[in-house]
Design an enzyme around this catalytic site. Structure first.
Site, PDB file in Angstrom:
ATOM      1  N   ILE A 152       5.843   5.143  -3.497  1.00  0.00           N
ATOM      2  CA  ILE A 152       5.124   4.859  -1.833  1.00  0.00           C
ATOM      3  C   ILE A 152       5.154   3.226  -2.212  1.00  0.00           C
ATOM      4  O   ILE A 152       4.445   3.418  -3.338  1.00  0.00           O
ATOM      5  CB  ILE A 152       3.814   5.685  -1.117  1.00  0.00           C
ATOM      6  CG1 ILE A 152       4.013   6.546  -1.954  1.00  0.00           C
ATOM      7  CG2 ILE A 152       3.967   5.289  -0.077  1.00  0.00           C
ATOM      8  CD1 ILE A 152       2.466   7.935  -1.849  1.00  0.00           C
ATOM      9  N   CYS A 153       5.940   2.364  -1.181  1.00  0.00           N
ATOM     10  CA  CYS A 153       4.703   1.274  -0.827  1.00  0.00           C
ATOM     11  C   CYS A 153       4.056   0.788  -0.293  1.00  0.00           C
ATOM     12  O   CYS A 153       4.696   0.679   0.639  1.00  0.00           O
ATOM     13  CB  CYS A 153       6.797   0.393  -1.057  1.00  0.00           C
ATOM     14  SG  CYS A 153       6.364  -1.536  -0.750  1.00  0.00           S
TER      15      CYS A 153
END
Lengths: 226, 149
Positions: B88-89
């Site tokens: 996840i960014c």
């Protein structure tokens, strides 16, 4: 494929990964400077009332509240005692470990932490964990019970908690004697341990010389204060 | 390996989560305090309504000083900030982590990130990333370019 300047947001290499952050970081540091200025204006002399005693600490921009273990700083709110809620919701809980703060430290931005928790965090990032206000290395709070003595300007014996605040009060000698007694107990225990284990003459000699030093110190104090 | 601080803090979070559960967030039973699995359910009236996802939290010995490793496992949502390997960014999981954040706080941020999505699509260069990236997203040098999340 144009790998170079588009705004793909993840790169496995560290190449120019900071470029996009710089704008944000630069902006943030401006804010921090402003905050720090405000803090310095406010923070010249803040008093923290600790269970009846008043102590003023000016630790280059950081106000610290030190209490004995189990005692809570009375910051104008009713003391919560030791009844920390299991969820960590009580107002004297550390913002990092969520437990009742031990060696509580109040940052200038007003956030409470355990000293050890805060220092662990400041080793990684020089910001307040709650509000991100800046905290430089030289502005971090000193270790608990190792503050320089306010009366002499230095701590002559390096003894934990020796006459803080009491130096200017009437109970100076009382505190002083308490320290001596406490230390004598400690020495006695050490001396006895020395006897039991093998090095009896060394332990006894050290003990006797410390007793003489204590007597000499008491005489000195009596001369100074009577 | 666990430290006293980590255990104490995780137990507190666990009690708090059980006492006041957040909507759309539920903790799977786990026998290890160092790895948690949290089920999150897409918020109603968003692109992910009624979809269920599982987040894996791995806590290092230094937690909460160090951020947990958070990834989607199993069903990975199709989202411009979620790579198909589950990474996840999200800034608060990496450079912008602070020890004040909690497990439910992270879940809420991820739910908010999903909810604000306008078009389900893979991140740009997803294929390149999943080939280059290591097992932990914390080893990636992230660039955060979307201020709208």
């Amino acid at each position: 494929m144009d790998d170079s300047n588009d705004n793909a947001h993840a790169e496995a290499s560290t190449g120019n990964s900071n470029a996009a952050n710089n704008a944000v970081v630069g902006h943030e540091s401006q804010q921090q400077q402003q905050q720090q200025q405000e803090q310095q204006e406010v923070g010249h002399e803040q008093e923290v009332h600790i269970t009846g005693q008043t102590k003023t600490d000016i630790v280059s921009g950081t106000t610290t509240a030190r209490t004995d273990k189990g005692k809570e700083p009375d910051l104008g709110a009713p003391a919560a005692g030791n009844a920390a809620e299991p969820g960590g919701n009580d107002e004297f809980s550390c913002n990092i470990c969520f437990d009742s703060a031990t060696d509580p430290v109040l940052t200038i931005c007003g956030h409470l932490f355990c000293w050890s928790c805060l220092v662990q965090w400041l080793d990684r990032s020089a910001t307040c964990p709650v509000c991100k206000a800046g905290c430089d290395k030289d502005k971090r709070p000193p270790p608990p019970q190792r503050q320089p003595n306010q009366f002499f300007g230095f701590d002559p014996f390096g003894v934990p908690g020796s006459f803080h605040g009491a130096a200017r009060g009437g109970n100076f000698v009382f505190t002083w004697r308490l320290w001596l007694l406490a230390d004598a107990d400690g020495l006695l225990a050490n001396g006895m341990h020395g006897v039991a284990s093998a090095g009896q003459p060394v332990g006894q000699q050290a003990f006797i010389s410390r007793v003489f030093m204590m007597i000499a110190a008491m005489i000195l104090v009596s001369i100074l204060f009577y | 390996m666990s430290s006293k601080m980590q255990t104490k803090r995780l137990l507190r979070e666990l009690t708090q989560l059980k006492k006041t559960p957040c909507p759309n967030i539920s903790l799977q039973s786990t026998d290890s305090l160092e790895t948690w699995f949290v089920d999150i359910k897409g918020v109603d009236n968003t692109l992910y309504a009624n979809e269920n996802f599982t987040l894996q939290f791995k806590f290092t010995r230094e937690y909460p000083i160090e951020a947990p490793e958070v990834t989607f496992i199993g069903n990975v949502p199709l989202h411009p900030h979620v790579y198909s390997n589950g990474h996840i960014c999200l800034s608060i999981l990496y450079q912008y982590w602070t020890p004040v954040l909690t497990v439910d706080g992270i879940c809420l941020s991820i739910l908010s990130m999903l909810s604000s999505c306008e078009k389900k699509e893979l991140p740009r260069k997803n294929d390149v990333y999943i080939k280059k990236a290591g097992p932990s997203p914390k080893d990636t040098a992230w660039i955060f370019d979307d201020g709208t999340v």
